[in-house]
Design an enzyme around this catalytic site. Structure first.
Site, PDB file in Angstrom:
ATOM      1  N   LYS A 192       0.870  -1.181   0.000  1.00 53.76           N
ATOM      2  CA  LYS A 192       0.000   0.000   0.000  1.00 53.76           C
ATOM      3  C   LYS A 192       0.901   1.223   0.000  1.00 53.76           C
ATOM      4  CE  LYS A 192      -3.998   2.066   2.265  1.00 53.76           C
ATOM      5  NZ  LYS A 192      -3.570   3.455   2.177  1.00 53.76           N
ATOM      6  N   GLU A 221      -0.865   4.239  -8.336  1.00 53.61           N
ATOM      7  CA  GLU A 221      -0.559   5.155  -7.247  1.00 53.61           C
ATOM      8  C   GLU A 221       0.689   5.919  -7.676  1.00 53.61           C
ATOM      9  OE1 GLU A 221      -2.596   5.297  -4.615  1.00 53.61           O
ATOM     10  OE2 GLU A 221      -1.447   6.213  -2.997  1.00 53.61           O
ATOM     11  N   ARG A 251     -17.222   0.047  -1.079  1.00 59.36           N
ATOM     12  CA  ARG A 251     -16.342  -0.491  -0.061  1.00 59.36           C
ATOM     13  C   ARG A 251     -16.981  -1.812   0.329  1.00 59.36           C
ATOM     14  NH1 ARG A 251     -13.376   3.054   3.183  1.00 59.36           N
ATOM     15  NH2 ARG A 251     -14.609   4.863   2.707  1.00 59.36           N
ATOM     16  N   PHE A 279      -1.798  -0.701 -10.374  1.00 62.56           N
ATOM     17  CA  PHE A 279      -2.357  -1.833  -9.619  1.00 62.56           C
ATOM     18  C   PHE A 279      -3.675  -2.349 -10.197  1.00 62.56           C
ATOM     19  CE2 PHE A 279      -3.666   1.964  -7.198  1.00 62.56           C
ATOM     20  CZ  PHE A 279      -5.035   1.797  -7.142  1.00 62.56           C
ATOM     21  N   ARG A 298      -8.512  10.510  -6.805  1.00 65.32           N
ATOM     22  CA  ARG A 298      -9.464   9.662  -6.094  1.00 65.32           C
ATOM     23  C   ARG A 298     -10.832  10.312  -5.987  1.00 65.32           C
ATOM     24  NH1 ARG A 298      -8.868   6.618  -0.612  1.00 65.32           N
ATOM     25  NH2 ARG A 298     -11.022   6.697   0.012  1.00 65.32           N
ATOM     26  N   LYS A 327      -7.461  -3.014   3.939  1.00 65.30           N
ATOM     27  CA  LYS A 327      -6.182  -2.328   4.143  1.00 65.30           C
ATOM     28  C   LYS A 327      -5.656  -2.626   5.535  1.00 65.30           C
ATOM     29  CE  LYS A 327      -8.731   1.932   4.880  1.00 65.30           C
ATOM     30  NZ  LYS A 327      -8.961   3.304   4.645  1.00 65.30           N
ATOM     31  N   ARG A 336      -3.716   8.514  -5.607  1.00 63.13           N
ATOM     32  CA  ARG A 336      -4.349   7.580  -6.537  1.00 63.13           C
ATOM     33  C   ARG A 336      -4.590   8.277  -7.872  1.00 63.13           C
ATOM     34  NH1 ARG A 336      -9.008   3.619  -4.546  1.00 63.13           N
ATOM     35  NH2 ARG A 336      -9.412   2.432  -6.427  1.00 63.13           N
TER      36      ARG A 336
HETATM   37  P1  AMP Z   1      -7.139   4.973   2.295  1.00 60.22           P
HETATM   38  O1  AMP Z   1      -6.823   6.284   1.597  1.00 60.22           O
HETATM   39  O2  AMP Z   1      -6.416   4.816   3.588  1.00 60.22           O
HETATM   40  O3  AMP Z   1      -8.623   4.715   2.389  1.00 60.22           O
HETATM   41  O4  AMP Z   1      -6.562   3.775   1.363  1.00 60.22           O
HETATM   42  C1  AMP Z   1      -6.955   3.564   0.039  1.00 60.22           C
HETATM   43  C2  AMP Z   1      -5.959   4.191  -0.908  1.00 60.22           C
HETATM   44  O5  AMP Z   1      -4.723   3.483  -0.901  1.00 60.22           O
HETATM   45  C3  AMP Z   1      -6.359   4.118  -2.361  1.00 60.22           C
HETATM   46  O6  AMP Z   1      -7.266   5.138  -2.689  1.00 60.22           O
HETATM   47  C4  AMP Z   1      -5.042   4.287  -3.092  1.00 60.22           C
HETATM   48  O7  AMP Z   1      -4.755   5.653  -3.291  1.00 60.22           O
HETATM   49  C5  AMP Z   1      -4.027   3.774  -2.100  1.00 60.22           C
HETATM   50  N1  AMP Z   1      -3.281   2.571  -2.521  1.00 60.22           N
HETATM   51  C6  AMP Z   1      -1.970   2.388  -2.336  1.00 60.22           C
HETATM   52  N2  AMP Z   1      -1.572   1.198  -2.781  1.00 60.22           N
HETATM   53  C7  AMP Z   1      -2.659   0.575  -3.286  1.00 60.22           C
HETATM   54  C8  AMP Z   1      -2.878  -0.695  -3.880  1.00 60.22           C
HETATM   55  N3  AMP Z   1      -1.916  -1.575  -4.023  1.00 60.22           N
HETATM   56  N4  AMP Z   1      -4.146  -0.981  -4.272  1.00 60.22           N
HETATM   57  C9  AMP Z   1      -5.157  -0.098  -4.106  1.00 60.22           C
HETATM   58  N5  AMP Z   1      -4.990   1.117  -3.552  1.00 60.22           N
HETATM   59  C10 AMP Z   1      -3.770   1.461  -3.140  1.00 60.22           C
END
Ligand code: AMP
Length: 582
Positions: A252, A302, A417, A342, A272, A423, A257
């Site tokens: 991650k 990303e 979601r 990804f 995003r 995550k 994004r």
């Molecule tokens: P969060 O912002 O904490 O809700 O986490 C989701 C975000 O992680 C996504 O919107 C992407 O920007 C990011 N991300 C980073 N690596 C990945 C991955 N391998 N697959 C999907 N999303 C990823």
């Protein structure tokens, strides 16, 4: 032809109510009165726009210009208008008042139609450069000359971007479903179409023209962003392996994004929150057009800042240098990046969202020929929690913020979601070590150093079941002077006169905001609270959940829309986990 007064009356009625049910009813009536050609325009106008958000088209009139136009068409002095504005606080309402005086003395020339208003707004948004201010003023005055007070009020509000009816996309979809299929049940179909197009106007046009069958055939199109699939927080790694033998783990990365759309050597990048961010990444477009030879594609990656010497990933904040207005060329040289792919959603006319993870990843591997700039996100198949822990450690050591666990059979569920992506950050495992992304919905004026600014803000989570924003805490700590200035500015144009119906709060704030700004918060634990509305009555009667010792981390999450903030359910999960540990 549709008279604009019909729309203005609907606006007036919507402004007066804060009940979702009533809002839906008003919308249904309005849609029923609207002819086929106009429905998409009506949808944009009720959101105070003329095009969907991602198009980046804004009408953008300055207050001064609006005042001059009002003055010209009502023969009222700028001084009087200014005075009224200071007293009433809204130029739409001022227009209403001065037009009332005018209507007593003149006749109208021409009926104001929705078509005319919409077309004039489009012309205004297209104008730029020398002489454009005068032309804009002419257009606005000509509309106001023929408008009655109510029409004028809502023309000015849309032009200034202050039409804040607070209608959620879901409410619009409920109303469309009711108006065109006589039942709310078909909302899901509308939602699917919206998720792959991000364009409510287009969805409305489709259902109005072709009914439910049209929605079934709704297609992904390049350059219309797809609402991104989202990840859930994972509670306990062992739980995953009860139901499945293996799952894919990916790094991650802590970047931005990017949904990259390619067609005929043209490239557009959406963030995003579906903002067009192409201008911040001209280097990405140039290299990708040369590198990825396709007729058309939609890919997800990303974008991450790196240290060019060591190849190490750098934190998200480094990317924000790209947001500079000037000299992007310098930022490109000073802050190098990599693009880490990804997912693949569309390729050469074929839709990939309904293929499973394995098929999509295979296609991506074939398509992406890795080099220093273009990469595939590192992935591995994991079969038990020890392998997960190992992979997590590797990812953290490489400068990532955690890992993503993805179910092998899962399709790409746009805008959802759904538990197929999980995550995991190291901190999630110990109580509330991880930060939360919360929405600023209100504020209280400060004292001392903070006089005239907001001293404390009221925050909410997002309840994705009822589409509302229940409060969870007030926060006043963690703000630097610079933060406070930034905040005051970021929030100044989000102010609403009265609490939006989606805000659930027992506390009365000094100022209410349209729920739009998301900030990052850390806290020591989650506690039961008789005041806050998150998870209200769900764990204990007459109690909700609140944060203890909340603190702002300094990060305004510009990349997040409020619906992507921490949800009520996530808070309940963290609370339950916390209890288990105690
Ligand atoms: P969060 O912002 O904490 O809700 O986490 C989701 C975000 O992680 C996504 O919107 C992407 O920007 C990011 N991300 C980073 N690596 C990945 C991955 N391998 N697959 C999907 N999303 C990823």
């Amino acid at each position: 032809m549709m008279k604009y007064i019909n729309l203005a009356i609907a606006f007036e009625n919507m402004e007066k109510t804060s009940s979702r049910l009533k809002l839906t009813g008003i919308l249904v009536e309005l849609f029923k009165k609207t002819n086929l050609q106009m429905i998409s325009k009506i949808i944009y106008l009720i959101q105070g726009k003329i095009r969907p958000n991602f198009s980046g088209v804004e009408i953008g009139i300055a207050e001064k210009l609006a005042m001059k136009s009002i003055s010209k068409s009502t023969a009222t002095s700028i001084r009087t208008i200014n005075k009224l504005y200071n007293k009433i606080g809204d130029l739409g309402d001022v227009t209403h008042d001065v037009l009332i005086k005018k209507t007593q003395t003149t006749f109208f020339n021409e009926i104001v139609t929705v078509e005319r208003v919409f077309n004039t707004f489009c012309r205004i948004s297209n104008l730029s450069g020398a002489g454009s201010q005068n032309m804009k003023m002419k257009y606005i005055s000509s509309l106001l000359n023929d408008s009655n007070p109510l029409e004028g009020k809502f023309i000015i509000k849309i032009l200034l971007g202050t039409l804040r009816l607070g209608i959620a996309d879901n409410t619009v979809m409920d109303a469309l479903s009711l108006a065109y299929t006589n039942s709310k049940k078909n909302r899901k179909l509308l939602e699917n179409a919206y998720n792959v197009s991000s364009d409510l106007g287009k969805v409305a046009q489709c259902i109005a023209e072709h009914g439910l069958e049209g929605l079934d055939a709704f297609k992904i199109t390049v350059f219309s962003p797809i609402r991104p699939m989202l990840a859930d927080r994972i509670k306990n790694v062992d739980d995953i392996f009860i139901k499945t033998k293996s799952i894919v783990a990916e790094y991650k990365l802590d970047g931005e994004r990017a949904q990259i759309h390619l067609k005929n050597n043209q490239c557009i990048i959406f963030s995003r929150s579906l903002e067009n961010i192409t201008k911040y990444y001209p280097d990405v477009c140039k290299k990708i057009i040369n590198k990825i030879k396709v007729h058309s594609a939609i890919l997800e990656a990303e974008i991450v800042a790196i240290n060019e010497t060591s190849g190490e990933y750098l934190p998200f904040q480094e990317l924000m240098h790209r947001r500079r207005k000037h000299k992007i060329e310098n930022a490109i040289l000073a802050y190098p990046i990599t693009v880490n792919f990804f997912d693949i959603l569309y390729l050469n006319g074929e839709n990939y969202v309904n293929h499973n993870y394995t098929t999509r990843r295979r296609k991506l591997i074939k398509l992406i020929d890795e080099d220093d700039f273009v990469k595939l996100v590192r992935m591995e198949l994991v079969k038990n929690s020890i392998e997960v822990e190992n992979f997590l450690e590797h990812s953290i050591n490489s400068g990532c913020e955690g890992i993503m666990l993805k179910k092998i059979e899962s399709k790409y569920k746009a805008g959802i979601r759904g538990g197929n992506w999980l995550k995991l950050k190291p901190e999630y495992q110990n109580n509330l070590g991880d930060s939360l992304d919360l929405i600023v919905i209100g504020a209280f004026f400060g004292k001392g150093r903070r006089t005239g600014k907001y001293g404390t803000v009221l925050l909410s989570t997002y309840d994705d079941e009822t589409d509302t924003f229940p409060t969870i805490c007030k926060v006043g700590s963690g703000f630097t002077d610079e933060n406070l200035d930034q905040f005051y500015q970021a929030l100044s144009n989000k102010i609403i006169k009265k609490k939006n119906y989606r805000i659930k709060s027992k506390i009365k704030a000094d100022v209410w905001f349209e729920p739009e700004v998301v900030i990052e918060i850390i806290a020591s634990e989650i506690t039961l609270s008789p005041i806050h509305r998150t998870a209200y009555d769900m764990i204990k009667k007459d109690h909700g959940l609140a944060l203890r010792f909340p603190k702002f981390t300094g990060k305004i999450r510009l990349d997040k829309i409020p619906e992507a903030a921490t949800t009520q359910n996530e808070i309940i999960n963290i609370y339950n986990n916390q209890k288990k540990k105690i």
